[in-house]
Design an enzyme around this catalytic site. Structure first.
Site, PDB file in Angstrom:
ATOM      1  N   HIS A 155      -8.253   5.530   4.050  1.00  0.00           N
ATOM      2  CA  HIS A 155      -8.291   4.126   3.633  1.00  0.00           C
ATOM      3  C   HIS A 155      -8.251   3.999   2.110  1.00  0.00           C
ATOM      4  O   HIS A 155      -9.235   4.305   1.426  1.00  0.00           O
ATOM      5  CB  HIS A 155      -9.563   3.483   4.211  1.00  0.00           C
TER       6      HIS A 155
ATOM      7  N   ASP B 221      10.671   3.176   5.633  1.00  0.00           N
ATOM      8  CA  ASP B 221      10.481   1.795   6.079  1.00  0.00           C
ATOM      9  C   ASP B 221      11.524   1.526   7.156  1.00  0.00           C
ATOM     10  O   ASP B 221      12.268   2.434   7.541  1.00  0.00           O
ATOM     11  CB  ASP B 221      10.578   0.805   4.897  1.00  0.00           C
TER      12      ASP B 221
ATOM     13  N   MET C 140       0.823  -1.209   0.000  1.00  0.00           N
ATOM     14  CA  MET C 140       0.000   0.000   0.000  1.00  0.00           C
ATOM     15  C   MET C 140       0.857   1.260   0.000  1.00  0.00           C
ATOM     16  O   MET C 140       0.618   2.184  -0.780  1.00  0.00           O
ATOM     17  CB  MET C 140      -0.947  -0.007   1.211  1.00  0.00           C
TER      18      MET C 140
ATOM     19  N   LYS D  34       1.424   0.256  15.105  1.00  0.00           N
ATOM     20  CA  LYS D  34       0.853   1.511  14.604  1.00  0.00           C
ATOM     21  C   LYS D  34       1.005   2.606  15.657  1.00  0.00           C
ATOM     22  O   LYS D  34       1.292   3.766  15.345  1.00  0.00           O
ATOM     23  CB  LYS D  34      -0.600   1.314  14.179  1.00  0.00           C
TER      24      LYS D  34
ATOM     25  N   SER E 103      -7.117  -1.046   7.483  1.00  0.00           N
ATOM     26  CA  SER E 103      -8.361  -1.458   6.832  1.00  0.00           C
ATOM     27  C   SER E 103      -9.388  -1.938   7.850  1.00  0.00           C
ATOM     28  O   SER E 103     -10.557  -2.086   7.500  1.00  0.00           O
ATOM     29  CB  SER E 103      -8.098  -2.539   5.786  1.00  0.00           C
TER      30      SER E 103
HETATM   31  N1  LIG Z   1      -3.329  -4.914   1.300  1.00  0.00           N
HETATM   32  C1  LIG Z   1      -4.469  -4.286   1.114  1.00  0.00           C
HETATM   33  O1  LIG Z   1      -5.225  -4.579   0.177  1.00  0.00           O
HETATM   34  C2  LIG Z   1      -4.860  -3.156   2.023  1.00  0.00           C
HETATM   35  C3  LIG Z   1      -5.908  -2.316   1.663  1.00  0.00           C
HETATM   36  C4  LIG Z   1      -6.224  -1.243   2.482  1.00  0.00           C
HETATM   37  C5  LIG Z   1      -5.502  -1.038   3.628  1.00  0.00           C
HETATM   38  N2  LIG Z   1      -4.499  -1.874   3.976  1.00  0.00           N
HETATM   39  C6  LIG Z   1      -3.759  -1.617   5.209  1.00  0.00           C
HETATM   40  O2  LIG Z   1      -2.538  -0.963   4.865  1.00  0.00           O
HETATM   41  C7  LIG Z   1      -1.525  -1.310   5.804  1.00  0.00           C
HETATM   42  C8  LIG Z   1      -0.345  -1.867   5.060  1.00  0.00           C
HETATM   43  O3  LIG Z   1      -0.734  -2.985   4.327  1.00  0.00           O
HETATM   44  P1  LIG Z   1       0.190  -3.603   3.191  1.00  0.00           P
HETATM   45  O4  LIG Z   1      -0.631  -4.596   2.508  1.00  0.00           O
HETATM   46  O5  LIG Z   1       0.833  -2.533   2.435  1.00  0.00           O
HETATM   47  O6  LIG Z   1       1.302  -4.341   4.070  1.00  0.00           O
HETATM   48  P2  LIG Z   1       2.767  -4.814   3.671  1.00  0.00           P
HETATM   49  O7  LIG Z   1       3.063  -5.932   4.561  1.00  0.00           O
HETATM   50  O8  LIG Z   1       2.885  -4.983   2.202  1.00  0.00           O
HETATM   51  O9  LIG Z   1       3.679  -3.561   4.047  1.00  0.00           O
HETATM   52  C9  LIG Z   1       3.921  -3.126   5.350  1.00  0.00           C
HETATM   53  C10 LIG Z   1       5.257  -2.405   5.315  1.00  0.00           C
HETATM   54  O10 LIG Z   1       5.449  -1.752   6.568  1.00  0.00           O
HETATM   55  C11 LIG Z   1       6.820  -1.820   6.864  1.00  0.00           C
HETATM   56  N3  LIG Z   1       7.058  -1.528   8.276  1.00  0.00           N
HETATM   57  C12 LIG Z   1       6.943  -2.334   9.338  1.00  0.00           C
HETATM   58  N4  LIG Z   1       7.296  -1.669  10.453  1.00  0.00           N
HETATM   59  C13 LIG Z   1       7.627  -0.418  10.090  1.00  0.00           C
HETATM   60  C14 LIG Z   1       8.102   0.724  10.793  1.00  0.00           C
HETATM   61  N5  LIG Z   1       8.282   0.712  12.092  1.00  0.00           N
HETATM   62  N6  LIG Z   1       8.366   1.855  10.086  1.00  0.00           N
HETATM   63  C15 LIG Z   1       8.185   1.884   8.756  1.00  0.00           C
HETATM   64  N7  LIG Z   1       7.751   0.812   8.047  1.00  0.00           N
HETATM   65  C16 LIG Z   1       7.490  -0.312   8.706  1.00  0.00           C
HETATM   66  C17 LIG Z   1       7.197  -3.212   6.441  1.00  0.00           C
HETATM   67  O11 LIG Z   1       8.592  -3.357   6.301  1.00  0.00           O
HETATM   68  C18 LIG Z   1       6.452  -3.340   5.122  1.00  0.00           C
HETATM   69  O12 LIG Z   1       7.255  -2.868   4.050  1.00  0.00           O
HETATM   70  C19 LIG Z   1      -2.204  -2.240   6.783  1.00  0.00           C
HETATM   71  O13 LIG Z   1      -2.664  -1.497   7.875  1.00  0.00           O
HETATM   72  C20 LIG Z   1      -3.346  -2.814   6.003  1.00  0.00           C
HETATM   73  O14 LIG Z   1      -4.410  -3.252   6.804  1.00  0.00           O
HETATM   74  C21 LIG Z   1      -4.154  -2.921   3.187  1.00  0.00           C
END
Ligand SMILES: NC(=O)c1ccc[n+]([C@@H]2O[C@H](COP(=O)([O-])OP(=O)(O)OC[C@H]3O[C@@H](n4cnc5c(N)ncnc54)[C@H](O)[C@@H]3O)[C@@H](O)[C@H]2O)c1
Length: 728
Positions: free
Chosen positions: A465, A353, A334, A422, A444
């Site tokens: 979102h 990251d 995302m 978070k 989400s």
């Molecule tokens: N995947 C989806 O379809 C979707 C849709 C809407 C919302 N979301 C939400 O978005 C968020 C991210 O989801 P995603 O699918 O991108 O996850 P992901 O696992 O692809 O990415 C998460 C990233 O966060 C990084 N991270 C972890 N700890 C960190 C820190 N302390 N500082 C900076 N970066 C850090 C990780 O290294 C990773 O690159 C979640 O809250 C998820 O619920 C996801």
């Protein structure tokens, strides 16, 4: 409205609607246009006519407010037919006036605007790649009703005309020339008028290809006109239309009457002379105007989305925030997408990251690399120059250091879905940013008010979102926590406007609006499966109802495992066991017992063979033996759509939704509720509130509480009310 001038025997009828950003066809402009055209036709000094525009665009189409009035007010077929036929008769009169008419296209010529060009004898366009030319009416449930369905195929043949009419494809002037929609391309407005003059002087007595002169010299439609590249009855014409109808039905399941009406108008119209053909077109146009599908599509896809894009939800008391720098926490799926769309919008982006390598991921898929790859393909498609792409990419600064967030106006957090993590990143980021900066979470599922407890400035904390993939999905669901301020909302809406997405704004609650209602679609499919309904039937019912994919298919795609995690969290938070919520038993069984987590783990309701096509898992019938008597597909369609619509009503009544428009827009753009319905609430109006309540009562008697209509819905049914004042 219209500037009328005559120079060297050529009348220029130039559109310039005051108070409108673009010229549109409405009652006033058409009557001014008619007057100017009649003046030019009657003036013996005038040899020919150019139709042009004083604005940057030519004519953007019919005024949808006027069309909406026609759709809402005239449910009586005869009056609507008489009202719509007027356009065709008028344009036909101009086309057969005997004087040459040239359309001078200096910008967008769409819908009715392009139909003005089609009734002209010659079309010249300024070569601006941003200009769009086409007939997009089918996208809002209508057909081109001012001759478009008849003149276009007569001009360019069926093969070229069919996708332009059925899909509403819009072309650049260059492509329009290649496909024969226009006759000449020029570099400037001046050249355009010079070319028009030249053509007029060389063609003082023009005839359209579909016309001929009778013995008295009057212009009449040809009886034996041959459509270019194959008449309708020719093997080629039949080849195009017959399988075309089947393909269309396969794609739309008959849910979109406009496409079918276009096919019929073309098929019937091309077999008769143009005058009769135009009456046929008006008849089909009328049938669409009085059909609720066009009403619903115009209301939601045009007006509600337009209002949302203009920022209707933005608090008026907050001055423009003018944000320039954005920080994104988490460079995963995302975060990388959010970085890309933000850089495209010209914002300075800090992409943070845990390690610099993670933020950059030069060898991976996400991180800054994600933008690099997307831009590469944009350059290959010619959408950006190499230089522009490099400029956009340079806007993204990958980092592992919170200090780089200094000066950010807005932060969006997209780290793993974990409350503690978070909370930590919120605190660490807030230590670097100004008091006025806004902090948004892309969670989400986790309620925003709870997450904002980690913030020192909960008034600046908000939910933003996004949907995946971020660069393709048009919607952003904004979530207001209990303490979120107007300022934070205004900044968020300003941001969404900059990245050219559509916002809806909802109040905080579990699953917010979109995830909660979308979840009912997958859950209902799983309940059906558990009851022993044939999974093929379940999937077909979803698609036939107009959902983009079957319910089990989409449950697999978003992951059964994720649903399991969300349900577990909800179990902890609310105390309600997952087995007691719809779909819960199946999710639990699939994850805990069968170890089938969905598409990510390559096994879920479907099997995903390496390099092959996915198919429904054979083991399903062993887990859930098929009932001997299977339900009717119409019943299943109703069950799937009613369930989503009813949950929307609950969100509205509980105050999760703040407007009906957000409900409709969100349902179509977030999870693909069928567009022909106009969205979940418009769907209830389409069914009729009283009928909907009756259906839900019947469903509740068999399937329980989740189908029980709300008290307010019952009241609406009893009082004959509806969501949009639609009588039923
Ligand atoms: N995947 C989806 O379809 C979707 C849709 C809407 C919302 N979301 C939400 O978005 C968020 C991210 O989801 P995603 O699918 O991108 O996850 P992901 O696992 O692809 O990415 C998460 C990233 O966060 C990084 N991270 C972890 N700890 C960190 C820190 N302390 N500082 C900076 N970066 C850090 C990780 O290294 C990773 O690159 C979640 O809250 C998820 O619920 C996801």
């Amino acid at each position: 409205m219209i500037k009328y001038t005559v120079e060297e025997g050529i009348a220029n009828v130039s559109w310039n609607m005051e108070g409108y950003p673009m010229n549109v066809l409405n009652d006033q402009s058409i009557s001014a246009f008619k007057e100017a055209m009649e003046k030019a036709i009657a003036d013996s000094e005038v040899k020919g006519i150019t139709i042009s525009s004083e604005k940057d665009s030519f004519i953007a189409g019919a005024d949808l407010k006027m069309l909406q009035k026609l759709t809402v007010e005239n449910t009586d077929m005869k009056t609507t037919f008489e009202n719509t036929k007027v356009f065709n008769m008028l344009f036909r009169k101009f086309e057969t006036c005997g004087k040459p008419i040239v359309a001078c296209i200096n910008g967008h010529a769409l819908g009715g605007g392009f139909e003005v060009c089609l009734m002209s004898h010659y079309r010249i366009a300024v070569n601006n790649p941003k200009t769009k030319i086409g007939l997009p009416e089918s996208k809002i449930g209508l057909l081109p009703g001012a001759g478009g369905t008849q003149r276009l195929p007569r001009m360019v043949g069926l093969e070229i005309a069919a996708p332009l009419l059925l899909e509403g494809t819009e072309l650049s002037p260059e492509n329009a020339l290649k496909q024969g929609l226009i006759n000449e391309l020029v570099a400037s407005k001046e050249e355009m008028f010079a070319a028009a003059k030249k053509w007029i002087l060389a063609n003082l007595s023009p005839l359209q290809a579909w016309d001929e002169r009778d013995k008295k010299g009057n212009i009449v439609g040809k009886t034996n006109f041959k459509v270019p590249n194959g008449n309708i009855q020719s093997p080629k014409g039949a080849q195009l239309l017959l399988p075309g109808t089947a393909l269309l039905m396969g794609k739309t399941y008959g849910n979109y009457p406009a496409q079918l009406a276009i096919m019929k108008a073309v098929y019937e119209g091309l077999q008769v002379p143009i005058d009769k053909a135009l009456v046929i077109e008006s008849r089909y146009f009328t049938s669409l105007l009085i059909n609720p599908v066009a009403k619903n599509m115009i209301r939601t896809l045009f007006f509600a989305i337009g209002d949302a894009n203009k920022g209707i939800a933005r608090p008026k008391n907050v001055p423009e925030t003018n944000l320039k720098k954005i920080g994104i926490l988490g460079a995963g799926m995302m975060g990388s997408g959010i970085a890309y769309v933000s850089a495209l919008a010209g914002l300075e982006v800090v992409l943070k990251d845990t390690t610099l390598e993670n933020a950059e991921r030069s060898s991976g898929v996400y991180g800054k690399e994600y933008s690099r790859n997307l831009l590469k393909s944009q350059v290959a498609k010619g959408r950006y120059s190499q230089e522009q792409a490099e400029g956009i990419l340079a806007k993204i600064k990958p980092t592992d250091n919170y200090e780089d967030l200094k000066g950010c106006d807005l932060i969006i957090e997209a780290v793993f879905e974990n409350r503690e993590l978070k909370a930590k990143v919120t605190k660490d980021a807030e230590a670097q940013i100004a008091e006025t900066a806004v902090f948004g979470s892309n969670t989400s599922t986790l309620p925003i008010t709870g997450l904002s407890e980690a913030s020192a400035r909960p008034a600046n904390f908000i939910g933003i979102h996004f949907f995946s993939p971020v660069d393709k999905m048009p919607l952003v669901e904004v979530i207001m926590g209990k303490q979120t301020s107007d300022y934070a909302l205004a900044m968020t809406i300003d941001y969404i406007k900059k990245i050219k997405k559509t916002p809806i704004v909802v109040n905080d609650s579990r699953g917010f609006y979109t995830s909660r209602c979308f979840g009912t679609y997958t859950a209902e499919g799983m309940e059906m499966l558990a009851e022993g309904i044939n999974p093929i039937l379940i999937e077909n019912a979803g698609k036939a109802a107009g959902m983009p994919v079957g319910s089990l298919d989409v449950a697999d795609a978003v992951s059964i495992e994720l649903a399991y995690k969300v349900m577990k969290q909800s179990e902890i938070d609310t105390g309600v066991k997952m087995e007691h919520i719809a779909g819960g038993k199946v999710v639990k069984h699939f994850v805990e017992t069968l170890g089938r987590g969905g598409k990510v783990s390559k096994k879920g309701f479907y099997e995903y063979p390496e390099g092959g096509k996915k198919y429904l898992w054979e083991g399903l019938s062993e887990q859930y033996p098929l009932k001997s008597e299977q339900p009717n597909i119409e019943f299943l369609k109703k069950r799937l759509l009613h369930r989503q619509a009813l949950e929307t009503v609950r969100c509205l009544e509980e105050g999760v939704l703040r407007s009906k428009a957000d409900a409709d827009v969100g349902s179509i753009l977030a999870w693909g509720f069928p567009a022909y319905t106009g969205g979940t609430l418009s769907y209830i109006d389409m069914v009729g509130v009283a009928q909907f309540v009756k259906d839900c009562d019947e469903l509740a008697a068999t399937y329980g509480e989740r189908f029980s209509p709300t008290a307010r819905l019952r009241e609406m049914a009893a009082n004959g009310e509806s969501f949009y004042g639609v009588k039923k």
